[in-house]
Scaffold this motif. Sequence first.
Motif, PDB file in Angstrom:
ATOM      1  N   GLY B 227       0.827  -1.207   0.000  1.00 22.35           N
ATOM      2  CA  GLY B 227       0.000   0.000   0.000  1.00 22.35           C
ATOM      3  C   GLY B 227       0.858   1.252   0.000  1.00 22.35           C
ATOM      4  O   GLY B 227       0.584   2.224  -0.717  1.00 22.35           O
ATOM      5  N   LEU B 228       1.932   1.232   0.775  1.00 18.13           N
ATOM      6  CA  LEU B 228       2.832   2.389   0.844  1.00 18.13           C
ATOM      7  C   LEU B 228       3.514   2.631  -0.491  1.00 18.13           C
ATOM      8  O   LEU B 228       3.652   3.776  -0.941  1.00 18.13           O
ATOM      9  N   VAL B 229       3.968   1.531  -1.137  1.00 16.05           N
ATOM     10  CA  VAL B 229       4.608   1.658  -2.447  1.00 16.05           C
ATOM     11  C   VAL B 229       3.655   2.351  -3.421  1.00 16.05           C
ATOM     12  O   VAL B 229       4.026   3.285  -4.132  1.00 16.05           O
ATOM     13  N   ILE B 230       2.395   1.906  -3.407  1.00 16.76           N
ATOM     14  CA  ILE B 230       1.409   2.490  -4.317  1.00 16.76           C
ATOM     15  C   ILE B 230       1.179   3.958  -4.008  1.00 16.76           C
ATOM     16  O   ILE B 230       1.128   4.811  -4.894  1.00 16.76           O
ATOM     17  N   LEU B 231       1.084   4.260  -2.721  1.00 20.54           N
ATOM     18  CA  LEU B 231       0.880   5.643  -2.302  1.00 20.54           C
ATOM     19  C   LEU B 231       1.990   6.532  -2.871  1.00 20.54           C
ATOM     20  O   LEU B 231       1.744   7.623  -3.387  1.00 20.54           O
ATOM     21  N   ILE B 232       3.227   6.043  -2.796  1.00 19.11           N
ATOM     22  CA  ILE B 232       4.358   6.858  -3.232  1.00 19.11           C
ATOM     23  C   ILE B 232       4.440   6.920  -4.758  1.00 19.11           C
ATOM     24  O   ILE B 232       4.676   7.981  -5.332  1.00 19.11           O
ATOM     25  N   VAL B 233       4.214   5.766  -5.411  1.00 15.13           N
ATOM     26  CA  VAL B 233       4.269   5.756  -6.877  1.00 15.13           C
ATOM     27  C   VAL B 233       3.154   6.623  -7.452  1.00 15.13           C
ATOM     28  O   VAL B 233       3.354   7.385  -8.402  1.00 15.13           O
ATOM     29  N   ALA B 234       1.953   6.552  -6.866  1.00 16.83           N
ATOM     30  CA  ALA B 234       0.821   7.314  -7.402  1.00 16.83           C
ATOM     31  C   ALA B 234       0.994   8.800  -7.119  1.00 16.83           C
ATOM     32  O   ALA B 234       0.540   9.648  -7.872  1.00 16.83           O
ATOM     33  N   GLY B 235       1.668   9.130  -6.052  1.00 20.08           N
ATOM     34  CA  GLY B 235       1.748  10.522  -5.649  1.00 20.08           C
ATOM     35  C   GLY B 235       0.806  10.707  -4.473  1.00 20.08           C
ATOM     36  O   GLY B 235      -0.396  10.483  -4.597  1.00 20.08           O
ATOM     37  N   ILE B 236       1.374  11.109  -3.337  1.00 15.20           N
ATOM     38  CA  ILE B 236       0.586  11.188  -2.111  1.00 15.20           C
ATOM     39  C   ILE B 236      -0.579  12.149  -2.285  1.00 15.20           C
ATOM     40  O   ILE B 236      -0.432  13.217  -2.859  1.00 15.20           O
ATOM     41  N   GLY B 237      -1.732  11.767  -1.793  1.00 11.32           N
ATOM     42  CA  GLY B 237      -2.885  12.666  -1.812  1.00 11.32           C
ATOM     43  C   GLY B 237      -3.834  12.437  -2.960  1.00 11.32           C
ATOM     44  O   GLY B 237      -4.825  13.123  -3.089  1.00 11.32           O
ATOM     45  N   ASN B 238      -3.536  11.473  -3.819  1.00 11.78           N
ATOM     46  CA  ASN B 238      -4.363  11.301  -5.006  1.00 11.78           C
ATOM     47  C   ASN B 238      -5.121   9.978  -4.975  1.00 11.78           C
ATOM     48  O   ASN B 238      -4.538   8.912  -5.118  1.00 11.78           O
TER      49      ASN B 238
END
Lengths: 250, 295
Positions: B227-238
């Motif tokens: 989940g954290l990897v996705i958060l960072i790859v997607a761009g936090i807040g999106n």
Amino acid sequence: MPISVSDMQPILTVDRIEVRYGKVVAATDISLVIGKGEIVTLLGPNGAGKTSVLKAIAGLVAPADGRIAFDDGKTVHELAGKPGHVLAKLGIAHVPAQNIVLPRMTVEENLEVGGRFLMSDRAALQRSVRSLMDRFPILAERRTQYAGLLSGGEQRQLAIARALVAKPRLMLLDEPSIGLAPKTLGEIFGLLKRINREDGIEMLLVEQNVVKALELANRAYVMRVGAMDFSGPCEDLARDERLANAYLGS
Amino acid sequence: MAEYLFEQFLIGISTGAIYAIVAIGYNLVFGVMNVLNLSHGAVMMVGSFGVLLLFYLGIDNFWLAVAFGIALALVTGLLVERIAVRPLKGNWWNIKVATLGAAMFLENFVTRLTDGRPMPYPRPFKPVYYTIVGDFEVSNVQLFLIACSLGLMVAMMLFLRHTTPGKAIRVVAQNPDLAQCVGVNVQQTMVLGFALSAALAGCAGILNAVTFGSTYPFVGQFLGLKGLVILIVAGIGNVRGCLIVALVLGVLESFSVVAGGSQYRDLVAYSALVLTLLVRPHGLFGEEGRTGREI
Ligand SMILES: Nc1ncnc2c1ncn2[C@@H]1O[C@H](COP(=O)(O)OP(=O)(O)OP(=O)(O)O)[C@@H](O)[C@H]1O
Ligand SMILES: [Mg+2]
């Protein structure tokens, strides 16, 4: 300095408040009143503590000392220590100096947010948003644009309009002239005057543009760093040479 | 071969959708409080074990057990907020350590209770396999899981966009001071964000356990990290970015297992992370200067 307020019906009374951030004292022994129908301006050099006083009145920082009383026409409310959202519900609208719009929401959504949490009648909210778009044509034009993409002056107009959506009793404006071109500045200050006269909304205005502020306001307060230095009608301030030299740049 | 690839594609979508729920749980707390909640994975685990607890207590109803599991995750999340987040008053580093501590406590507590063995997991209903073409089959359970995950995501986006509490969360995420000025109770909204995040964690934990047919006390570490990897790859807040990246990553992982075996699964995820950050330091859908204070 004591002021004669006996002939005045104060809607806001700030009585000897102190604002501090931890150990830093931003303002101390600050008293001011706003009478019915008045526009009052709060002036002073950078770092004097003007924004801090405004934040204390808006409930964004709790004053360390003193009391703040607000008369909404029916009851007198003690404000000191109450959180900002409670004061917003009492009719106190604060337009800060910076970060004044919600950047990831459209212009229309920003306006809607101005009343969504304060008005229970959804239809009245929609009416209010529409009438404000009539008053601020640029906002109607940019209705579907993200507010973060507006120019500084447009954002300022949006923030003022948003503060008006829920029909507040008292407006606190922190340097509304920042970033406004002279023409827009004239328009906005004209609009503030009209809002004050027509809607009967009192205003406390923190300003760096002293000339414009003294033109608009009925009375002025001047802070020196951390404390109050002058209070009185705007004409007296303009004539006071010591203050004029010290803070107002002649 | 085509059938096999399609099957892997479905598995990818199904795990990706679960990753998305995890990432959005992080996003909610990050958005409203600007803190990273490292107990998120452990709360998922608690949700999945909540279901088993109800069965253990002798109540043999899957749906009731699911409701109980989600409720248990929600209560756990609220306790973490009260004990490990709120008293630290927004101090970023202290909160990371405190929530990590909460995660360790929860994981070891459950290990004590269960001996730490993987536990077999119940199914919502008896699987029925439908043959689509040739050898390619899908089960009703598989379709149900995908529908649940995607449905949850869509419901979450609609909630944030159109309801008053959803708007309150978005306003607080963008500017907490301004939120107060327009009449939003910021403290309450933060708790709401935490509660939603924890409930989503519970859902993700249960969906994951049903998918794999088992759960274990440290399942949250692997899920939480994804989940954290996705958060960072997607761009936090999106939120929308999270959904897209999660689905792509799920499918990518699934295909990399086909190509090279299961040891390639995580290699793909973390290579994607490193590559994205090299090319776009703010994430694929992020913008410079955005810190998660925006949903
Ligand atoms: N959040 C804060 N934490 C600590 N100190 C602060 C904080 N905000 C303001 N101060 C300090 O309080 C003092 C008064 O600041 P304030 O912003 O109220 O002044 P101001 O009169 O509005 O100035 P300006 O005209 O530049 O806007 C300053 O010395 C400032 O450094
Ligand atoms: Mg200021």
